[in-house]
Motif scaffolding. Structure first.
Motif, mmCIF file in Angstrom:
data_model
loop_
_atom_site.group_PDB
_atom_site.id
_atom_site.type_symbol
_atom_site.label_atom_id
_atom_site.label_comp_id
_atom_site.label_asym_id
_atom_site.label_seq_id
_atom_site.Cartn_x
_atom_site.Cartn_y
_atom_site.Cartn_z
ATOM 1 N N ARG A 1 36.623 39.680 45.966
ATOM 2 C CA ARG A 1 37.169 40.855 45.282
ATOM 3 C C ARG A 1 38.521 41.252 45.867
ATOM 4 O O ARG A 1 39.451 41.595 45.138
ATOM 5 N N GLU A 2 38.619 41.240 47.187
ATOM 6 C CA GLU A 2 39.887 41.592 47.830
ATOM 7 C C GLU A 2 41.015 40.678 47.365
ATOM 8 O O GLU A 2 42.121 41.133 47.068
ATOM 9 N N LEU A 3 40.731 39.393 47.310
ATOM 10 C CA LEU A 3 41.747 38.438 46.869
ATOM 11 C C LEU A 3 42.079 38.624 45.393
ATOM 12 O O LEU A 3 43.241 38.582 44.989
ATOM 13 N N SER A 4 41.064 38.849 44.580
ATOM 14 C CA SER A 4 41.246 38.886 43.130
ATOM 15 C C SER A 4 41.976 40.129 42.657
ATOM 16 O O SER A 4 42.588 40.119 41.583
ATOM 17 N N TRP A 5 41.917 41.201 43.436
ATOM 18 C CA TRP A 5 42.529 42.467 43.007
ATOM 19 C C TRP A 5 43.999 42.280 42.659
ATOM 20 O O TRP A 5 44.511 42.880 41.727
ATOM 21 N N SER A 6 44.695 41.441 43.390
ATOM 22 C CA SER A 6 46.133 41.247 43.180
ATOM 23 C C SER A 6 46.453 40.101 42.231
ATOM 24 O O SER A 6 47.609 39.722 42.091
ATOM 25 N N GLY A 7 45.447 39.561 41.575
ATOM 26 C CA GLY A 7 45.684 38.505 40.598
ATOM 27 C C GLY A 7 45.005 37.204 40.989
ATOM 28 O O GLY A 7 44.967 36.835 42.164
ATOM 29 N N VAL A 8 44.474 36.515 39.988
ATOM 30 C CA VAL A 8 43.751 35.260 40.191
ATOM 31 C C VAL A 8 44.557 34.120 39.574
ATOM 32 O O VAL A 8 45.074 34.266 38.461
ATOM 33 N N PRO A 9 44.688 32.986 40.257
ATOM 34 C CA PRO A 9 45.347 31.830 39.638
ATOM 35 C C PRO A 9 44.655 31.491 38.321
ATOM 36 O O PRO A 9 43.420 31.414 38.271
ATOM 37 N N PRO A 10 45.403 31.289 37.241
ATOM 38 C CA PRO A 10 44.788 31.105 35.917
ATOM 39 C C PRO A 10 43.704 30.040 35.861
ATOM 40 O O PRO A 10 42.662 30.251 35.232
ATOM 41 N N TYR A 11 43.918 28.899 36.524
ATOM 42 C CA TYR A 11 42.929 27.827 36.412
ATOM 43 C C TYR A 11 41.651 28.136 37.188
ATOM 44 O O TYR A 11 40.629 27.471 37.006
ATOM 45 N N MET A 12 41.689 29.144 38.053
ATOM 46 C CA MET A 12 40.493 29.543 38.796
ATOM 47 C C MET A 12 39.741 30.693 38.125
ATOM 48 O O MET A 12 38.622 31.017 38.530
ATOM 49 N N ARG A 13 40.364 31.320 37.143
ATOM 50 C CA ARG A 13 39.776 32.529 36.550
ATOM 51 C C ARG A 13 38.362 32.336 36.007
ATOM 52 O O ARG A 13 37.501 33.186 36.240
ATOM 53 N N PRO A 14 38.084 31.274 35.243
ATOM 54 C CA PRO A 14 36.726 31.167 34.686
ATOM 55 C C PRO A 14 35.637 31.260 35.747
ATOM 56 O O PRO A 14 34.698 32.050 35.617
ATOM 57 N N ASN A 15 35.753 30.463 36.801
ATOM 58 C CA ASN A 15 34.725 30.482 37.843
ATOM 59 C C ASN A 15 34.696 31.805 38.591
ATOM 60 O O ASN A 15 33.622 32.345 38.896
ATOM 61 N N ILE A 16 35.875 32.345 38.894
ATOM 62 C CA ILE A 16 35.934 33.584 39.673
ATOM 63 C C ILE A 16 35.409 34.761 38.863
ATOM 64 O O ILE A 16 34.672 35.609 39.384
ATOM 65 N N TRP A 17 35.757 34.839 37.592
ATOM 66 C CA TRP A 17 35.251 35.941 36.772
ATOM 67 C C TRP A 17 33.727 35.885 36.655
ATOM 68 O O TRP A 17 33.058 36.919 36.708
ATOM 69 N N ARG A 18 33.164 34.693 36.492
ATOM 70 C CA ARG A 18 31.698 34.582 36.420
ATOM 71 C C ARG A 18 31.053 35.101 37.707
ATOM 72 O O ARG A 18 30.011 35.759 37.674
ATOM 73 N N LEU A 19 31.685 34.790 38.834
ATOM 74 C CA LEU A 19 31.152 35.234 40.121
ATOM 75 C C LEU A 19 31.301 36.738 40.305
ATOM 76 O O LEU A 19 30.365 37.428 40.725
ATOM 77 N N LEU A 20 32.477 37.274 39.999
ATOM 78 C CA LEU A 20 32.721 38.702 40.189
ATOM 79 C C LEU A 20 31.780 39.557 39.351
ATOM 80 O O LEU A 20 31.389 40.653 39.763
ATOM 81 N N LEU A 21 31.423 39.065 38.180
ATOM 82 C CA LEU A 21 30.553 39.823 37.282
ATOM 83 C C LEU A 21 29.071 39.630 37.582
ATOM 84 O O LEU A 21 28.221 40.286 36.983
ATOM 85 N N GLY A 22 28.754 38.720 38.496
ATOM 86 C CA GLY A 22 27.355 38.485 38.813
ATOM 87 C C GLY A 22 26.642 37.620 37.800
ATOM 88 O O GLY A 22 25.414 37.518 37.818
ATOM 89 N N TYR A 23 27.393 37.006 36.910
ATOM 90 C CA TYR A 23 26.800 36.084 35.927
ATOM 91 C C TYR A 23 26.451 34.765 36.604
ATOM 92 O O TYR A 23 25.358 34.225 36.418
ATOM 93 N N ALA A 24 27.370 34.251 37.399
ATOM 94 C CA ALA A 24 27.091 33.063 38.206
ATOM 95 C C ALA A 24 26.691 33.520 39.604
ATOM 96 O O ALA A 24 27.316 34.420 40.166
ATOM 97 N N PRO A 25 25.660 32.938 40.199
ATOM 98 C CA PRO A 25 25.217 33.363 41.537
ATOM 99 C C PRO A 25 26.188 32.894 42.614
ATOM 100 O O PRO A 25 26.845 31.856 42.465
ATOM 101 N N PRO A 26 26.298 33.634 43.719
ATOM 102 C CA PRO A 26 27.184 33.227 44.820
ATOM 103 C C PRO A 26 26.784 31.890 45.431
ATOM 104 O O PRO A 26 27.642 31.138 45.898
ATOM 105 N N ASN A 27 25.483 31.590 45.433
ATOM 106 C CA ASN A 27 24.982 30.354 46.027
ATOM 107 C C ASN A 27 25.350 29.162 45.143
ATOM 108 O O ASN A 27 24.924 29.060 43.995
ATOM 109 N N ALA A 28 26.143 28.256 45.672
ATOM 110 C CA ALA A 28 26.649 27.124 44.894
ATOM 111 C C ALA A 28 25.529 26.219 44.390
ATOM 112 O O ALA A 28 25.619 25.651 43.293
ATOM 113 N N ASP A 29 24.451 26.072 45.163
ATOM 114 C CA ASP A 29 23.361 25.183 44.771
ATOM 115 C C ASP A 29 22.633 25.674 43.523
ATOM 116 O O ASP A 29 22.074 24.872 42.770
#
Length: 412
Positions: A109-137
């Motif tokens: 969240r701290e990193l994302s507040w100032s902007g997310v690299p476009p190609y990383m947005r899909p994965n990061i947005w899923r994580l920030l919203l709790g749709y994708a779990p933090p655990n990679a497995d």
């Protein structure tokens, strides 16, 4: 009952006859005024003594609540250059966080507040919203299951004949069908029939599964940032060159599912913004009015003297989260900050809206009632670039930092 409802997107060209007292709102006390003036005074003295630093805005969550921290806010140029989402050092930090076996969401969240690299947005947005779990497995399995669940919902609620729907559901579906072509009308891609059909499925399925609010006009706008971000995983180049014909049916289904679940997660913390009479939005409008009075009393007084109500322009801002007020190419950057705020977003929206309005404080004070109405309906943001948006976010952050240690000025 499941009904589509309109919101006052058009400002009424009439003056109010007498002041309206905000409900659930207590007047500011002399103690509030004294505390505010003390904060202002101490900030000015410290600013003269120490000046501004170039501390990055992404450290927002760790800054102490003292008023002196306001002076650590970067200047506009430093903010734009230091917080650029494509900065190599920041990309490295994002990469390191995403490569963990379990992502630490607070750091993300701290990193994302100032902007997310476009190609990383899909994965990061899923994580920030709790749709994708933090655990990679667990991530791939959870996404697969949720996407299948969405397909089942569409089959159960959308892909049925009208004879199996109630009159209210038919009315709601027709309203959604009317609103989809109106969504982001200045972006040609959203006029694609396949995009409009995807919007319709997402919105109707969401409304059926959220009967407390049903469909409310404006929610159609809130789907668009998710659509663009998740489509970007499959379509390359400029948005103007995208074509849905390049996607498989499975791709479309997965994109719709991700949009649906992310919209659901996003609105979970703002349910009363879209229930009957939309009390959550009305509450934010009244808080905005009070905040503007504290920050820019001359503008507040001018708006009051001209008889313009904040509800007449700010309701749409909160209802559509400023999507209709800024160029669409800036929306995903704005939403990086929205999603990074998480549960605190409704509170921070007040500060963003105040910063947005006060961008034109000097001009607004020269306009009469009808001129202000026309100006606020057609704000001159068409040529805005990232610099202007970062300025809005910078001021919002500054005021939030200033006032969060003395929140009585916004008490309900």
């Amino acid at each position: 009952m499941l009904k589509g409802r309109s919101f006052p997107g058009k400002v009424m060209l009439t003056r109010r006859s007498e002041p309206i007292s905000p409900p659930e709102y207590s007047p500011r006390s002399e103690n509030d005024r004294y505390e505010y003036e003390q904060n202002e005074g101490s900030q000015e003295v410290e600013g003269q003594a120490s000046g501004n630093t170039t501390e990055n805005i992404s450290s927002k969550k760790s800054i102490s609540p003292s008023t002196s921290s306001v002076n650590s806010l970067p200047d506009a140029q430093g903010l734009v250059s230091g917080a650029r989402a494509t900065d190599s050092a920041r990309i490295t930090k994002f990469t390191n966080e995403l490569s963990r076996p379990a992502v630490i969401l607070d750091k993300l969240r701290e990193l994302s507040w100032s902007g997310v690299p476009p190609y990383m947005r899909p994965n990061i947005w899923r994580l920030l919203l709790g749709y994708a779990p933090p655990n990679a497995d667990r991530r791939e399995g959870v996404l697969t299951r949720k996407r299948l669940e969405y397909v089942e919902c569409v089959s159960q609620y959308y892909d049925i004949p009208d004879t199996e729907r109630s009159d209210e559901e038919i009315t709601m579906l027709r309203q959604i069908a009317v609103d989809c072509p109106r969504t982001v009308p200045d972006v040609t891609f959203f006029q694609d029939p396949q995009i409009q059909k995807s919007l319709e499925r997402i919105l109707y399925t969401w409304a059926i599964r959220h009967p407390a609010s049903g469909y409310v006009q404006g929610i159609n706008d809130l789907v668009t940032p998710f659509l663009i971000v998740f489509l970007s995983e499959h379509l390359e180049g400029n948005l103007d060159t995208w074509s849905m014909e390049n996607l498989s049916l499975q791709d479309v289904s997965n994109i719709e599912a991700d949009c649906y679940w992310c919209l659901s997660k996003f609105l979970d913390g703002m349910q009363d913004h879209y229930t009957f009479a939309q009390p959550g939005i009305q509450r934010l409008v009244f808080r905005l009015k009070e905040l503007v009075h504290r920050i820019d009393e001359p503008l507040s007084r001018h708006i009051e003297e001209q008889g313009l109500e904040f509800l007449q322009f700010a309701f749409r801002w909160f209802n559509c989260l400023l999507i209709r007020e800024v160029p669409f190419h800036l929306v995903t950057r704005l939403w990086d900050t929205y999603l990074a705020e998480g549960d605190y977003l409704p509170d921070f929206l007040v500060y963003i809206s105040a910063s947005f309005l006060l961008t034109w404080s000097e001009k607004l004070q020269k306009l009469d009632f009808q001129e202000m109405v026309m100006f606020l309906q057609h704000l001159p943001t068409r040529n805005w670039a990232h610099h202007e948006l970062e300025m809005v976010l910078s001021r919002a952050y500054m005021w939030h930092t200033m006032f969060k240690s003395s929140p009585s000025h916004l008490a309900n």
